[in-house]
Write an enzyme that holds these catalytic residues in place. Structure first.
Site, PDB file in Angstrom:
ATOM      1  N   LYS A 136       0.840  -1.214   0.000  1.00  0.00           N
ATOM      2  CA  LYS A 136       0.000   0.000   0.000  1.00  0.00           C
ATOM      3  C   LYS A 136       0.873   1.261   0.000  1.00  0.00           C
ATOM      4  O   LYS A 136       0.675   2.170  -0.803  1.00  0.00           O
ATOM      5  CB  LYS A 136      -0.919   0.033   1.256  1.00  0.00           C
ATOM      6  CG  LYS A 136      -1.796  -1.197   1.423  1.00  0.00           C
ATOM      7  CD  LYS A 136      -2.680  -1.113   2.651  1.00  0.00           C
ATOM      8  CE  LYS A 136      -1.939  -1.138   3.996  1.00  0.00           C
ATOM      9  NZ  LYS A 136      -1.277  -2.431   4.311  1.00  0.00           N
ATOM     10  N   ARG A 171      -9.861   0.859   8.398  1.00  0.00           N
ATOM     11  CA  ARG A 171      -9.370  -0.459   8.806  1.00  0.00           C
ATOM     12  C   ARG A 171     -10.451  -1.258   9.519  1.00  0.00           C
ATOM     13  O   ARG A 171     -10.199  -2.392   9.926  1.00  0.00           O
ATOM     14  CB  ARG A 171      -8.213  -0.251   9.771  1.00  0.00           C
ATOM     15  CG  ARG A 171      -6.881  -0.715   9.199  1.00  0.00           C
ATOM     16  CD  ARG A 171      -5.796  -0.432  10.209  1.00  0.00           C
ATOM     17  NE  ARG A 171      -4.631  -1.196   9.929  1.00  0.00           N
ATOM     18  CZ  ARG A 171      -3.591  -0.729   9.255  1.00  0.00           C
ATOM     19  NH1 ARG A 171      -3.576   0.482   8.785  1.00  0.00           N
ATOM     20  NH2 ARG A 171      -2.547  -1.508   9.067  1.00  0.00           N
ATOM     21  N   ARG A 212      12.299  -6.682   5.455  1.00  0.00           N
ATOM     22  CA  ARG A 212      12.389  -5.366   6.072  1.00  0.00           C
ATOM     23  C   ARG A 212      13.039  -5.479   7.462  1.00  0.00           C
ATOM     24  O   ARG A 212      13.791  -4.609   7.861  1.00  0.00           O
ATOM     25  CB  ARG A 212      10.982  -4.770   6.178  1.00  0.00           C
ATOM     26  CG  ARG A 212      10.981  -3.274   6.274  1.00  0.00           C
ATOM     27  CD  ARG A 212       9.673  -2.640   5.875  1.00  0.00           C
ATOM     28  NE  ARG A 212       8.544  -3.040   6.685  1.00  0.00           N
ATOM     29  CZ  ARG A 212       7.298  -2.601   6.464  1.00  0.00           C
ATOM     30  NH1 ARG A 212       7.038  -1.797   5.466  1.00  0.00           N
ATOM     31  NH2 ARG A 212       6.303  -2.994   7.227  1.00  0.00           N
ATOM     32  N   ARG A 268      10.940  -1.393  11.464  1.00  0.00           N
ATOM     33  CA  ARG A 268       9.932  -0.708  12.288  1.00  0.00           C
ATOM     34  C   ARG A 268       9.755  -1.524  13.547  1.00  0.00           C
ATOM     35  O   ARG A 268       9.888  -2.748  13.518  1.00  0.00           O
ATOM     36  CB  ARG A 268       8.594  -0.680  11.526  1.00  0.00           C
ATOM     37  CG  ARG A 268       8.551   0.403  10.510  1.00  0.00           C
ATOM     38  CD  ARG A 268       7.294   0.464   9.673  1.00  0.00           C
ATOM     39  NE  ARG A 268       6.111  -0.229  10.091  1.00  0.00           N
ATOM     40  CZ  ARG A 268       5.035  -0.361   9.320  1.00  0.00           C
ATOM     41  NH1 ARG A 268       5.015   0.165   8.110  1.00  0.00           N
ATOM     42  NH2 ARG A 268       3.980  -0.998   9.747  1.00  0.00           N
ATOM     43  N   ARG A 326      -0.714  -8.826  13.496  1.00  0.00           N
ATOM     44  CA  ARG A 326      -1.223  -7.847  12.518  1.00  0.00           C
ATOM     45  C   ARG A 326      -2.013  -8.557  11.408  1.00  0.00           C
ATOM     46  O   ARG A 326      -3.024  -8.052  10.931  1.00  0.00           O
ATOM     47  CB  ARG A 326      -0.053  -7.041  11.916  1.00  0.00           C
ATOM     48  CG  ARG A 326       0.486  -5.958  12.857  1.00  0.00           C
ATOM     49  CD  ARG A 326       1.898  -5.521  12.500  1.00  0.00           C
ATOM     50  NE  ARG A 326       2.033  -4.890  11.221  1.00  0.00           N
ATOM     51  CZ  ARG A 326       3.196  -4.766  10.565  1.00  0.00           C
ATOM     52  NH1 ARG A 326       4.325  -5.234  11.105  1.00  0.00           N
ATOM     53  NH2 ARG A 326       3.240  -4.166   9.402  1.00  0.00           N
TER      54      ARG A 326
HETATM   55  P1  AP5 Z   1       4.783  -1.597   1.895  1.00  0.00           P
HETATM   56  O1  AP5 Z   1       4.526  -0.744   0.718  1.00  0.00           O
HETATM   57  O2  AP5 Z   1       5.373  -1.001   3.123  1.00  0.00           O
HETATM   58  O3  AP5 Z   1       3.446  -2.382   2.302  1.00  0.00           O
HETATM   59  P2  AP5 Z   1       2.244  -1.891   3.166  1.00  0.00           P
HETATM   60  O4  AP5 Z   1       1.029  -2.595   2.641  1.00  0.00           O
HETATM   61  O5  AP5 Z   1       2.206  -0.394   3.214  1.00  0.00           O
HETATM   62  O6  AP5 Z   1       2.675  -2.535   4.561  1.00  0.00           O
HETATM   63  P3  AP5 Z   1       2.805  -1.947   6.009  1.00  0.00           P
HETATM   64  O7  AP5 Z   1       3.630  -2.934   6.765  1.00  0.00           O
HETATM   65  O8  AP5 Z   1       3.201  -0.518   6.032  1.00  0.00           O
HETATM   66  O9  AP5 Z   1       1.270  -2.055   6.404  1.00  0.00           O
HETATM   67  P4  AP5 Z   1       0.501  -2.042   7.697  1.00  0.00           P
HETATM   68  O10 AP5 Z   1      -0.880  -1.964   7.190  1.00  0.00           O
HETATM   69  O11 AP5 Z   1       0.805  -3.162   8.623  1.00  0.00           O
HETATM   70  O12 AP5 Z   1       1.080  -0.726   8.461  1.00  0.00           O
HETATM   71  P5  AP5 Z   1       0.511   0.724   8.749  1.00  0.00           P
HETATM   72  O13 AP5 Z   1       1.688   1.616   8.780  1.00  0.00           O
HETATM   73  O14 AP5 Z   1      -0.644   1.084   7.889  1.00  0.00           O
HETATM   74  O15 AP5 Z   1       5.658  -2.846   1.389  1.00  0.00           O
HETATM   75  C1  AP5 Z   1       6.175  -3.809   2.279  1.00  0.00           C
HETATM   76  C2  AP5 Z   1       7.535  -4.298   1.745  1.00  0.00           C
HETATM   77  O16 AP5 Z   1       7.329  -5.013   0.536  1.00  0.00           O
HETATM   78  C3  AP5 Z   1       8.518  -3.142   1.421  1.00  0.00           C
HETATM   79  O17 AP5 Z   1       9.816  -3.528   1.786  1.00  0.00           O
HETATM   80  C4  AP5 Z   1       8.374  -2.987  -0.115  1.00  0.00           C
HETATM   81  O18 AP5 Z   1       9.545  -2.513  -0.721  1.00  0.00           O
HETATM   82  C5  AP5 Z   1       8.047  -4.404  -0.557  1.00  0.00           C
HETATM   83  N1  AP5 Z   1       7.165  -4.448  -1.723  1.00  0.00           N
HETATM   84  C6  AP5 Z   1       6.076  -3.653  -1.961  1.00  0.00           C
HETATM   85  N2  AP5 Z   1       5.477  -4.009  -3.121  1.00  0.00           N
HETATM   86  C7  AP5 Z   1       6.193  -5.061  -3.608  1.00  0.00           C
HETATM   87  C8  AP5 Z   1       6.070  -5.878  -4.783  1.00  0.00           C
HETATM   88  N3  AP5 Z   1       5.086  -5.692  -5.670  1.00  0.00           N
HETATM   89  N4  AP5 Z   1       6.982  -6.864  -4.965  1.00  0.00           N
HETATM   90  C9  AP5 Z   1       7.977  -7.071  -4.054  1.00  0.00           C
HETATM   91  N5  AP5 Z   1       8.162  -6.325  -2.933  1.00  0.00           N
HETATM   92  C10 AP5 Z   1       7.271  -5.330  -2.712  1.00  0.00           C
HETATM   93  O19 AP5 Z   1      -0.076   0.551  10.234  1.00  0.00           O
HETATM   94  C11 AP5 Z   1       0.767   0.269  11.341  1.00  0.00           C
HETATM   95  C12 AP5 Z   1      -0.080   0.189  12.601  1.00  0.00           C
HETATM   96  O20 AP5 Z   1      -0.684   1.478  12.860  1.00  0.00           O
HETATM   97  C13 AP5 Z   1      -1.252  -0.783  12.615  1.00  0.00           C
HETATM   98  O21 AP5 Z   1      -0.835  -2.095  12.935  1.00  0.00           O
HETATM   99  C14 AP5 Z   1      -2.148  -0.163  13.686  1.00  0.00           C
HETATM  100  O22 AP5 Z   1      -1.673  -0.459  14.984  1.00  0.00           O
HETATM  101  C15 AP5 Z   1      -1.971   1.326  13.458  1.00  0.00           C
HETATM  102  N6  AP5 Z   1      -2.969   1.914  12.538  1.00  0.00           N
HETATM  103  C16 AP5 Z   1      -2.717   2.465  11.311  1.00  0.00           C
HETATM  104  N7  AP5 Z   1      -3.859   2.874  10.739  1.00  0.00           N
HETATM  105  C17 AP5 Z   1      -4.843   2.589  11.596  1.00  0.00           C
HETATM  106  C18 AP5 Z   1      -6.253   2.745  11.551  1.00  0.00           C
HETATM  107  N8  AP5 Z   1      -6.866   3.283  10.476  1.00  0.00           N
HETATM  108  N9  AP5 Z   1      -6.980   2.297  12.611  1.00  0.00           N
HETATM  109  C19 AP5 Z   1      -6.394   1.756  13.696  1.00  0.00           C
HETATM  110  N10 AP5 Z   1      -5.066   1.574  13.802  1.00  0.00           N
HETATM  111  C20 AP5 Z   1      -4.290   1.980  12.762  1.00  0.00           C
END
Ligand code: AP5
Length: 190
Positions: free
Chosen positions: A13, A88, A127, A135, A146
């Site tokens: 994402k 979410r 990562r 992270r 997660r």
């Molecule tokens: P990346 O692009 O970082 O993937 P992502 O889907 O953004 O993954 P995240 O780990 O950031 O998602 P998340 O939903 O757990 O975290 P968030 O910060 O939203 O890619 C991942 C890796 O893969 C990278 O190394 C990239 O280079 C690689 N990659 C990407 N595409 C690729 C491809 N096509 N091929 C190969 N490699 C690829 O949330 C963190 C925390 O915040 C949550 O757990 C929660 O506690 C809190 N939070 C956030 N939003 C909310 C909400 N709305 N409500 C409640 N709690 C929330």
């Protein structure tokens, strides 16, 4: 252009949101990044967020809805936005609909990024091994939680948007460039 990128941890994402915001000049609204900024600032919200994020749990809906409502009011969202990490839960999705309706706007597309669980684990493990990108919620244990939270609390959003006819799906297993192409294809007809 108002879109949501939906998918489990590691689906790509953040990666796609970055490419698309640069190309289209819209705002990238990542609730995870907003919370990590709060953690870095050492604020009360940040201290609360750190504990919840490190447990792989979700922050309370009301707090996240307030955060995104205030963010969408900023001038850089006037040309459109890409939501990454919000909504979410179904209550977050419902609140977003009401918020956009009150502003006389709507979502153009909700894009689900489908990736097999083994690939998600492998991406997050990479990562973990690249300390520059690490992270504090990227541990094997937290990732398991997660993924469970995604299945239990976030996946129910998919039928919510499918019923509204806004849900599109891309194959997130492809290369970063190929995934971008699939999303651009959807945006052309949205
Ligand atoms: P990346 O692009 O970082 O993937 P992502 O889907 O953004 O993954 P995240 O780990 O950031 O998602 P998340 O939903 O757990 O975290 P968030 O910060 O939203 O890619 C991942 C890796 O893969 C990278 O190394 C990239 O280079 C690689 N990659 C990407 N595409 C690729 C491809 N096509 N091929 C190969 N490699 C690829 O949330 C963190 C925390 O915040 C949550 O757990 C929660 O506690 C809190 N939070 C956030 N939003 C909310 C909400 N709305 N409500 C409640 N709690 C929330």
């Amino acid at each position: 252009m108002n879109i949501i990128l939906l998918g489990p941890p590691g689906a790509g994402k953040g990666t796609q949101a970055q490419v698309l915001t640069e190309r289209h000049g819209v705002a990238h609204l990542s609730t995870g990044d907003m919370l990590r900024s709060a953690v870095a600032s050492g604020s009360e919200l940040g201290q609360r967020a750190k504990k919840i994020m490190d447990e792989g749990q979700l922050m309370p809906d009301e707090l996240m809805i307030k955060m995104i409502s205030e963010r969408i009011d900023q001038p850089d969202c006037a040309k459109g936005f890409i939501l990454d990490g919000f909504p979410r839960t179904v209550p977050q999705a419902e609140a977003l609909d009401s918020l956009l309706e009150s502003k006389g706007t709507a979502l153009d597309a909700v894009i689900e990024m489908k990736v097999d669980e083994a690939e998600l684990v492998s991406r997050i493990e990479s990562r973990i091994n690249e300390s520059a990108q690490a992270r504090s919620d990227d541990t094997v244990e937290t990732l398991k939680r997660r993924l469970e939270v995604y299945r239990e609390q976030t996946a129910p959003i998919l039928p919510y948007y499918r019923n509204k006819g806004t849900l599109k799906t891309v194959d997130g297993m492809k290369s970063i460039e190929e995934v971008t192409d699939q999303i651009e294809g959807i945006l052309q007809v949205a």
